[in-house]
Scaffold this active site. Sequence first.
Site, PDB file in Angstrom:
ATOM      1  N   CYS A  60      -0.680  15.046  -7.718  1.00 35.98           N
ATOM      2  CA  CYS A  60      -1.401  13.859  -8.179  1.00 35.98           C
ATOM      3  C   CYS A  60      -2.911  14.059  -8.159  1.00 35.98           C
ATOM      4  CB  CYS A  60      -1.056  12.659  -7.298  1.00 35.98           C
ATOM      5  SG  CYS A  60       0.700  12.346  -7.075  1.00 35.98           S
ATOM      6  N   ASP A  92       3.182  11.015  -0.765  1.00 38.44           N
ATOM      7  CA  ASP A  92       4.417  10.289  -0.476  1.00 38.44           C
ATOM      8  C   ASP A  92       5.639  11.072  -0.940  1.00 38.44           C
ATOM      9  OD1 ASP A  92       2.658   8.386   0.337  1.00 38.44           O
ATOM     10  OD2 ASP A  92       3.191   6.895  -1.164  1.00 38.44           O
ATOM     11  N   ASP A 134      -0.950   7.044  -5.030  1.00 37.76           N
ATOM     12  CA  ASP A 134      -1.040   5.583  -5.078  1.00 37.76           C
ATOM     13  C   ASP A 134      -1.879   4.919  -3.989  1.00 37.76           C
ATOM     14  OD1 ASP A 134       1.011   6.440  -3.446  1.00 37.76           O
ATOM     15  OD2 ASP A 134       2.383   4.851  -3.964  1.00 37.76           O
ATOM     16  N   LYS A 135      -1.979   5.459  -2.778  1.00 38.38           N
ATOM     17  CA  LYS A 135      -2.812   4.809  -1.756  1.00 38.38           C
ATOM     18  C   LYS A 135      -4.285   5.045  -2.009  1.00 38.38           C
ATOM     19  CE  LYS A 135       1.102   3.917  -0.128  1.00 38.38           C
ATOM     20  NZ  LYS A 135       1.782   4.928  -0.956  1.00 38.38           N
ATOM     21  N   CYS A 205       2.846  10.367 -10.477  1.00 35.36           N
ATOM     22  CA  CYS A 205       4.249  10.209 -10.855  1.00 35.36           C
ATOM     23  C   CYS A 205       4.387   9.405 -12.142  1.00 35.36           C
ATOM     24  CB  CYS A 205       5.018   9.547  -9.725  1.00 35.36           C
ATOM     25  SG  CYS A 205       5.013  10.525  -8.198  1.00 35.36           S
ATOM     26  N   GLU A 456       8.183   3.718   2.942  1.00 35.68           N
ATOM     27  CA  GLU A 456       8.921   3.380   1.726  1.00 35.68           C
ATOM     28  C   GLU A 456      10.353   3.902   1.827  1.00 35.68           C
ATOM     29  OE1 GLU A 456       5.230   3.481  -1.466  1.00 35.68           O
ATOM     30  OE2 GLU A 456       6.613   5.162  -1.384  1.00 35.68           O
ATOM     31  N   SER A 482       9.107   2.398  -2.659  1.00 31.94           N
ATOM     32  CA  SER A 482       8.361   3.159  -3.652  1.00 31.94           C
ATOM     33  C   SER A 482       8.395   2.426  -4.982  1.00 31.94           C
ATOM     34  CB  SER A 482       9.010   4.542  -3.816  1.00 31.94           C
ATOM     35  OG  SER A 482       8.589   5.154  -5.009  1.00 31.94           O
TER      36      SER A 482
END
Length: 570
Positions: A60, A92, A134-135, A205, A456, A482
């Site tokens: 990512c 993740d 994502d975080k 993702c 998650e 997730s």
Amino acid sequence: MKKRASTDFKVNLRRYSSIYVEGPERAPSRAMLRAVGFSEEDFSKPVVGIASTWSMVTPCNMHIDKLANQAALGVSESGGKPVVFNTITVSDGISMGTPGMRYSLVSREVIADSIETVVGAEGFDGVIAIGGCDKNMPGCLIAMARLNRPSVFVYGGTIMPGLYCGQPVDIVSVFEAVGAYASGKLTDEELKSIESCAIPGPGSCGGMYTANTMASAIEALGMSLPNSSAQAAISQDKNMDCFNAGVAVMNLIKNGICPRDIMTKKAFENAITVVVALGGSTNAVLHLIAMAHAAGVRLSLDDFTRIGKRVPVLADLKPSGRYFMSQFCEIGGLTPLMKMLLDKGLLHGDCITVTGKTLEENLRDVKPYPPGQQIVAPFDNPIKRDSHIVILYGNLAPEGAVAKITGKEGLRFRGRAIVFDSEEACLKAILSGRVKKGHVIVVRYEGPKGGPGMREMLGPTSAVMGRGLGKDVALITDGRFSGGTHGFVVGHITPEAYEGGVIAVVKNGDPIVIDAQKREINLDIPSREIKERLANWKRPKPKVRNGVLAKYAKLVTSASEGAVTDKNLF
């Protein structure tokens, strides 16, 4: 470019950096800065900190160093002095289903704290932050809101799908393949083949999972440039997005426009509207509430219900739909969808954005999606007529819970509890065949404090789907999900088990009823029995007693309050 309303308004372009470099007494500061590339001319320019989340920890973020350089070029060519610095990321996808996943949500706070720390310490006049996983995104926005200095967020971009037997695949395909393998539907060689081709290169993702959801929400919020959320990670469009962010932040500095001018209650309502229309991740609830808290905006679970009643799901995107984010990008990305929502009266068009223009002005010349495309449905034939994000209350969640109900799972589920005190125990039971049709899987002590870290549950939910039980079982947890999760799932149950919530006293075989139409989740046993069980319940010992996880568990609020760590400190 919209300026603040004032007849005598004059912006100090170097409000923060000037006190670091001006005057004889600041000679030591200038000496240090010369060593890192400042010229004599640079001491009279606005300084822009560029927070890069680059690392080789995850695909990512593996390309973001190059994007940071593009943003720096945009700042330089617009008369500013860029300074690139790094913050962390965790993966993740790699840590999912392991104890390491406890650090995932914690990383959001570390990212926010670290950006705030560097920008505050070094006196930057503006901020660009580039996030991938994502975080990163809510972490960057929390820092921007706290600092309230002219800021632009840039999304690192989506990954392209892999290809297996002629069909596109991604990381969720691999998680679901594990469940299929456990039930004998895949061979060793087939599992290895899917694993080997699912992640072909850089980018986040590839479905409407949490990264793409949050990128879209931030664009709708007004904190990134138009269509920043809908570009491939490796593309000329993304390079230009970063360069243009450098130009934009300099314009914001010149016009005195700061994040809290942009991140208003109406802007957060726009973000929620877009998340619903896209069928986005339930993590958006947690993150938007946390971002709003940092911006001083009151946002609650009930705002999601209020907005969700009037906004349909229009995008047929994975995990519940058919298409990948890269395909959404190909038909025009987010801006045509936002134009549809604006024309329908579902967005606040007067909200200011990082372009310096209003949302309505940004969307004025946007062209509609091409005829015949199947990814975004029309309003008269939506994927779902109201939100897929359903806020539930009841004796199991008196302070709220978050369900993801697309309609494909049904709207009501009644079943018997099968209870696990950890994600690992749950996953083992699913893969071994202990979980049967009609079960409500209960995973507890995975909340923000109890986990700690609110893991998650992608492993268990993907295993359920992989074993073909997606329509036959439900899963509830005080943890979270997730963005790749689908099926009949309810997370963020509050109060969590560790805080003495009713989920802590559920027993195997107890009847549980989840009703999305009534927006309720209940343990269907007499209230006096629940009270007796709670009276006999004892809080378990903390899983950790020092380090970052212990600090997090001590400070963190409930999921319903965004799981933030800086509320009610004094």
